[in-house]
Design an enzyme around this catalytic site. Structure first.
Site, short mmCIF file in Angstrom:
data_model
loop_
_atom_site.label_atom_id
_atom_site.label_comp_id
_atom_site.label_asym_id
_atom_site.label_seq_id
_atom_site.Cartn_x
_atom_site.Cartn_y
_atom_site.Cartn_z
N ASP A 151 -4.32 -20.52 -10.57
CA ASP A 151 -4.37 -20.61 -9.30
C ASP A 151 -6.08 -20.80 -9.36
OD1 ASP A 151 -5.68 -17.85 -9.61
OD2 ASP A 151 -4.50 -17.90 -7.97
N ASN A 187 -2.47 -7.12 -2.00
CA ASN A 187 -1.39 -7.76 -0.64
C ASN A 187 -0.47 -7.88 -1.15
OD1 ASN A 187 -2.18 -10.15 -1.36
ND2 ASN A 187 -3.27 -10.96 -0.10
N HIS A 206 0.41 -10.95 -3.49
CA HIS A 206 0.64 -11.60 -3.83
C HIS A 206 1.03 -12.31 -4.73
CE1 HIS A 206 -4.36 -12.75 -4.17
NE2 HIS A 206 -4.20 -11.98 -4.91
N GLU A 233 -0.19 -16.27 -0.65
CA GLU A 233 -0.22 -15.02 0.17
C GLU A 233 0.96 -14.05 0.66
OE1 GLU A 233 -2.60 -13.50 -0.61
OE2 GLU A 233 -4.93 -14.75 -0.31
C1 GLP Z 1 -6.59 -13.08 -7.39
C2 GLP Z 1 -6.09 -13.93 -8.05
C3 GLP Z 1 -4.50 -14.23 -8.99
C4 GLP Z 1 -4.50 -12.58 -8.81
C5 GLP Z 1 -4.88 -11.65 -8.28
C6 GLP Z 1 -5.01 -10.18 -8.85
O1 GLP Z 1 -6.90 -13.27 -6.49
N1 GLP Z 1 -5.76 -15.03 -7.08
O2 GLP Z 1 -4.20 -14.72 -9.56
O3 GLP Z 1 -3.64 -12.09 -10.39
O4 GLP Z 1 -5.79 -12.05 -7.40
O5 GLP Z 1 -6.47 -9.68 -9.59
P1 GLP Z 1 -7.13 -8.55 -9.80
O6 GLP Z 1 -6.46 -9.25 -11.56
O7 GLP Z 1 -8.57 -9.43 -9.53
O8 GLP Z 1 -6.45 -7.96 -8.95
#
Ligand code: GLP
Length: 233
Positions: free
Chosen positions: A65, A128, A130, A135
């Site tokens: 993403d 959250n 996701h 989302e």
């Molecule tokens: C981000 C990305 C995801 C990622 C998730 C967790 O915003 N959209 O691809 O896996 O949130 O992020 P983090 O590993 O920094 O907690």
């Protein structure tokens, strides 16, 4: 389906997941895999970047993403970040990022094509619930698309150093991710413990899109002790 849960100490997590991924590449050198950005995989990528890169020479990496509209030099931009942290070090045969140079709908269509036929989808877990930018409100049928980012995702972008909080993202859809032959969910840190419990042990619900991952027949959860601390099984 019951996911396979692998729990490591925080100190061992990155090397253990790196070893598992290297084994996967050795077994299937032409692996097609998608990779996330974010804080969770950063130590894994550091471990992989310092290991022998030869195993990646026939692999194809697809970006999970990205934010819409960030300049390539924005520290939060996903494609450049994945290049910096791993792709430039391990040099897979192909790296498919999300090319936003023209029409966004065309970018979505191209990326959805690239995300077909994945052998392995590696994803992180948002606070959250996701997955990628699927989302809250997303379902197991959600396609690859442009999404309006949730407040917590915009805050996370600021934490990644985004110069301006992005409002939209492009993500491989949950439907496509569930088609991958194998799925690995990476989760570390105490702040993810509650949402990991909800994802694995709560009801399947669009409020926690990660809960739909349990439908996958070959899901591995790669957690550290702190993230797994509230699981009952
Ligand atoms: C981000 C990305 C995801 C990622 C998730 C967790 O915003 N959209 O691809 O896996 O949130 O992020 P983090 O590993 O920094 O907690």
């Amino acid at each position: 389906m019951t996911p396979t849960l692998h729990v490591f100490s925080a100190a061992a997590w990155a090397d253990a997941v790196a070893a598992a991924l290297i084994d996967r590449l050795l077994a299937q050198p032409r692996l097609r895999l998608c990779l996330p950005t974010g804080e969770t995989p950063a130590p894994l990528y550091a471990a992989l970047a310092s290991a022998d890169a030869g195993v990646w020479s026939q692999a194809t990496v697809v970006l999970l993403d990205d934010y819409v509209g960030l300049s390539a030099d924005d520290p939060a931009a996903g494609g450049p970040r994945l290049r910096r942290e791993i792709v430039d070090h391990v040099r897979p045969a192909a790296f498919i990022e999300i090319d936003q140079s023209g029409d966004l709908d065309a970018a979505v269509r191209r990326h959805d094509e690239a995300a077909r036929d994945l052998d392995l989808a590696i994803v992180g877990l948002g606070l959250n619930g996701h997955i990628g930018f699927n989302e809250p409100g997303s379902t197991a049928a959600s396609p690859t698309r442009v999404v309006d980012l949730h407040r917590r995702s915009r805050e996370a972008a600021a934490g990644y150093g985004a110069e301006e909080a992005p409002e939209r993202g492009i993500t491989i859809g949950l439907a496509r991710l569930l088609e991958a032959r194998e799925l690995w969910l990476l989760v570390t840190g105490a702040r993810k413990a509650e949402i990991l419990r909800a994802a694995l042990e709560g009801p399947e619900t669009p409020d926690v899109p990660a809960s739909f991952l349990r439908r996958h027949p070959n899901l591995r959860v790669m957690a550290d002790d702190a993230a797994a601390s509230l699981l009952t099984t």
